[in-house]
Design a protein around this motif. Structure first.
Motif, PDB file in Angstrom:
ATOM      1  N   MET A   1       1.012 -29.748 -30.510  1.00 29.70           N
ATOM      2  CA  MET A   1       2.460 -29.624 -30.572  1.00 29.70           C
ATOM      3  C   MET A   1       2.824 -28.267 -31.181  1.00 29.70           C
ATOM      4  O   MET A   1       2.132 -27.771 -32.056  1.00 29.70           O
ATOM      5  N   LYS A   2       3.942 -27.732 -30.703  1.00 29.44           N
ATOM      6  CA  LYS A   2       4.405 -26.424 -31.179  1.00 29.44           C
ATOM      7  C   LYS A   2       5.866 -26.528 -31.605  1.00 29.44           C
ATOM      8  O   LYS A   2       6.675 -27.172 -30.921  1.00 29.44           O
ATOM      9  N   PHE A   3       6.169 -25.878 -32.713  1.00 25.92           N
ATOM     10  CA  PHE A   3       7.521 -25.893 -33.254  1.00 25.92           C
ATOM     11  C   PHE A   3       7.991 -24.478 -33.547  1.00 25.92           C
ATOM     12  O   PHE A   3       7.206 -23.609 -33.905  1.00 25.92           O
ATOM     13  N   LEU A   4       9.287 -24.290 -33.403  1.00 22.23           N
ATOM     14  CA  LEU A   4       9.934 -23.006 -33.594  1.00 22.23           C
ATOM     15  C   LEU A   4      10.773 -23.068 -34.871  1.00 22.23           C
ATOM     16  O   LEU A   4      11.437 -24.077 -35.128  1.00 22.23           O
ATOM     17  N   VAL A   5      10.738 -22.002 -35.657  1.00 19.41           N
ATOM     18  CA  VAL A   5      11.604 -21.868 -36.831  1.00 19.41           C
ATOM     19  C   VAL A   5      12.360 -20.561 -36.676  1.00 19.41           C
ATOM     20  O   VAL A   5      11.747 -19.492 -36.568  1.00 19.41           O
ATOM     21  N   LEU A   6      13.675 -20.653 -36.634  1.00 16.77           N
ATOM     22  CA  LEU A   6      14.521 -19.470 -36.464  1.00 16.77           C
ATOM     23  C   LEU A   6      15.394 -19.275 -37.697  1.00 16.77           C
ATOM     24  O   LEU A   6      16.090 -20.197 -38.126  1.00 16.77           O
ATOM     25  N   HIS A   7      15.347 -18.069 -38.232  1.00 20.74           N
ATOM     26  CA  HIS A   7      16.159 -17.688 -39.386  1.00 20.74           C
ATOM     27  C   HIS A   7      17.216 -16.689 -38.915  1.00 20.74           C
ATOM     28  O   HIS A   7      16.882 -15.691 -38.278  1.00 20.74           O
ATOM     29  N   GLY A   8      18.464 -16.936 -39.250  1.00 18.68           N
ATOM     30  CA  GLY A   8      19.563 -16.086 -38.819  1.00 18.68           C
ATOM     31  C   GLY A   8      19.805 -14.868 -39.701  1.00 18.68           C
ATOM     32  O   GLY A   8      18.981 -14.512 -40.550  1.00 18.68           O
ATOM     33  N   PRO A   9      20.980 -14.246 -39.506  1.00 15.37           N
ATOM     34  CA  PRO A   9      21.323 -12.982 -40.165  1.00 15.37           C
ATOM     35  C   PRO A   9      21.273 -13.044 -41.691  1.00 15.37           C
ATOM     36  O   PRO A   9      21.685 -14.023 -42.302  1.00 15.37           O
ATOM     37  N   ASN A  10      20.755 -11.990 -42.257  1.00 15.43           N
ATOM     38  CA  ASN A  10      20.687 -11.745 -43.701  1.00 15.43           C
ATOM     39  C   ASN A  10      19.685 -12.620 -44.447  1.00 15.43           C
ATOM     40  O   ASN A  10      19.519 -12.465 -45.654  1.00 15.43           O
ATOM     41  N   LEU A  11      19.021 -13.530 -43.742  1.00 16.37           N
ATOM     42  CA  LEU A  11      18.082 -14.402 -44.442  1.00 16.37           C
ATOM     43  C   LEU A  11      16.823 -13.653 -44.858  1.00 16.37           C
ATOM     44  O   LEU A  11      16.091 -14.113 -45.742  1.00 16.37           O
ATOM     45  N   ASN A  12      16.595 -12.495 -44.272  1.00 13.42           N
ATOM     46  CA  ASN A  12      15.506 -11.634 -44.720  1.00 13.42           C
ATOM     47  C   ASN A  12      15.748 -11.147 -46.153  1.00 13.42           C
ATOM     48  O   ASN A  12      14.830 -10.660 -46.795  1.00 13.42           O
ATOM     49  N   LEU A  13      16.939 -11.366 -46.677  1.00 14.25           N
ATOM     50  CA  LEU A  13      17.277 -10.954 -48.041  1.00 14.25           C
ATOM     51  C   LEU A  13      17.158 -12.097 -49.053  1.00 14.25           C
ATOM     52  O   LEU A  13      17.514 -11.924 -50.225  1.00 14.25           O
ATOM     53  N   PHE A  14      16.673 -13.263 -48.608  1.00 14.53           N
ATOM     54  CA  PHE A  14      16.441 -14.349 -49.567  1.00 14.53           C
ATOM     55  C   PHE A  14      15.600 -13.821 -50.724  1.00 14.53           C
ATOM     56  O   PHE A  14      14.659 -13.057 -50.528  1.00 14.53           O
ATOM     57  N   ALA A  70      12.692 -27.531 -32.972  1.00 19.95           N
ATOM     58  CA  ALA A  70      13.004 -26.278 -33.663  1.00 19.95           C
ATOM     59  C   ALA A  70      13.844 -26.543 -34.906  1.00 19.95           C
ATOM     60  O   ALA A  70      14.671 -27.460 -34.930  1.00 19.95           O
ATOM     61  N   LEU A  71      13.602 -25.707 -35.911  1.00 21.27           N
ATOM     62  CA  LEU A  71      14.469 -25.623 -37.079  1.00 21.27           C
ATOM     63  C   LEU A  71      15.263 -24.342 -36.932  1.00 21.27           C
ATOM     64  O   LEU A  71      14.712 -23.308 -36.542  1.00 21.27           O
ATOM     65  N   LEU A  72      16.530 -24.394 -37.277  1.00 23.58           N
ATOM     66  CA  LEU A  72      17.389 -23.214 -37.205  1.00 23.58           C
ATOM     67  C   LEU A  72      18.250 -23.136 -38.448  1.00 23.58           C
ATOM     68  O   LEU A  72      18.974 -24.087 -38.760  1.00 23.58           O
ATOM     69  N   ASN A  73      18.154 -22.012 -39.149  1.00 26.84           N
ATOM     70  CA  ASN A  73      19.140 -21.699 -40.175  1.00 26.84           C
ATOM     71  C   ASN A  73      20.031 -20.625 -39.561  1.00 26.84           C
ATOM     72  O   ASN A  73      19.644 -19.462 -39.494  1.00 26.84           O
ATOM     73  N   PRO A  74      21.217 -21.014 -39.081  1.00 26.13           N
ATOM     74  CA  PRO A  74      22.069 -20.052 -38.393  1.00 26.13           C
ATOM     75  C   PRO A  74      22.750 -19.055 -39.317  1.00 26.13           C
ATOM     76  O   PRO A  74      23.312 -18.067 -38.853  1.00 26.13           O
ATOM     77  N   ALA A  75      22.728 -19.313 -40.627  1.00 25.34           N
ATOM     78  CA  ALA A  75      23.296 -18.400 -41.613  1.00 25.34           C
ATOM     79  C   ALA A  75      24.737 -18.026 -41.226  1.00 25.34           C
ATOM     80  O   ALA A  75      25.541 -18.915 -40.963  1.00 25.34           O
ATOM     81  N   GLY A  76      25.031 -16.742 -41.146  1.00 24.20           N
ATOM     82  CA  GLY A  76      26.383 -16.276 -40.849  1.00 24.20           C
ATOM     83  C   GLY A  76      26.876 -16.613 -39.453  1.00 24.20           C
ATOM     84  O   GLY A  76      28.053 -16.409 -39.140  1.00 24.20           O
ATOM     85  N   LEU A  77      26.013 -17.160 -38.600  1.00 24.07           N
ATOM     86  CA  LEU A  77      26.422 -17.585 -37.259  1.00 24.07           C
ATOM     87  C   LEU A  77      26.868 -19.048 -37.251  1.00 24.07           C
ATOM     88  O   LEU A  77      27.304 -19.550 -36.216  1.00 24.07           O
ATOM     89  N   THR A  78      26.779 -19.696 -38.388  1.00 22.45           N
ATOM     90  CA  THR A  78      27.123 -21.119 -38.495  1.00 22.45           C
ATOM     91  C   THR A  78      28.539 -21.393 -38.004  1.00 22.45           C
ATOM     92  O   THR A  78      28.771 -22.371 -37.290  1.00 22.45           O
ATOM     93  N   GLN A  79      29.464 -20.546 -38.348  1.00 21.56           N
ATOM     94  CA  GLN A  79      30.870 -20.788 -38.045  1.00 21.56           C
ATOM     95  C   GLN A  79      31.331 -20.217 -36.703  1.00 21.56           C
ATOM     96  O   GLN A  79      32.345 -20.664 -36.168  1.00 21.56           O
ATOM     97  N   HIS A  80      30.579 -19.256 -36.151  1.00 23.40           N
ATOM     98  CA  HIS A  80      31.084 -18.556 -34.962  1.00 23.40           C
ATOM     99  C   HIS A  80      30.054 -18.318 -33.865  1.00 23.40           C
ATOM    100  O   HIS A  80      30.324 -17.583 -32.924  1.00 23.40           O
ATOM    101  N   GLY A  81      28.877 -18.939 -33.961  1.00 23.77           N
ATOM    102  CA  GLY A  81      27.801 -18.666 -33.014  1.00 23.77           C
ATOM    103  C   GLY A  81      27.897 -19.495 -31.740  1.00 23.77           C
ATOM    104  O   GLY A  81      27.076 -20.372 -31.496  1.00 23.77           O
TER     105      GLY A  81
END
Length: 149
Positions: A1-14, A70-81
């Motif tokens: 099994m394969k799973f995708l994890v996507l991190h949205g904008p600015n999460l590289n600054l955690f 998939a897991l998705l943290n949409p970050a700043g796209l949560t409200q407008h993506g």
């Protein structure tokens, strides 16, 4: 099994960005925990971060026939993506929305997610544990879907 994890904008600054909200755990540390968990659960994982909505949409499209969830943290796209919302709805596998903070307890404009109606569930407010809790649930759901009978 394969799973995708996507991190949205600015999460590289955690770890650096608003540690009073997001803590001091870095994205690299979160990814390391997810890779270790994937190994423990004996599944494959692909992790991707982008500050661009189209890149996240492209990553969903690239994996439409090769992922079990998939897991998705949409970050700043949560409200407008909108494009991200539409891509999620096209996926044949479950997608879970992840947030480190409890967006319902934040600024009023953050409290509405355009992503939530497109996903299977949302996990939020657990800090970095939102990711690991979501990943465990996602793998369990995928295994149940794949089980015969």
């Amino acid at each position: 099994m394969k799973f995708l994890v996507l991190h949205g904008p600015n999460l590289n600054l955690f770890g650096r960005r608003e540690p009073h909200i997001y803590g001091t755990t870095t994205l690299a540390q979160i990814d390391e925990r997810l890779r270790a968990l994937a190994a423990e659960l004996d599944v494959a994982i692909e992790i991707f971060q982008s500050n661009h909505e189209g890149s996240l949409v492209d990553k969903f499209h690239e994996n439409i026939d090769s992922c079990d969830g998939a897991l998705l943290n949409p970050a700043g796209l949560t409200q407008h993506g909108v494009s991200l919302h539409d891509a999620i709805k096209a996926m044949p596998f479950p997608v879970l929305e992840i947030h480190m903070s409890n967006i319902a307890a934040r600024e009023s404009w953050r409290q509405h997610s355009i992503i939530s109606p497109a996903v299977k569930a949302t996990i939020q407010g657990l800090g970095w544990r939102s990711y690991t809790a979501g990943f465990r649930a996602l793998v369990e759901m995928a295994r149940e879907r794949a089980a015969p009978g």
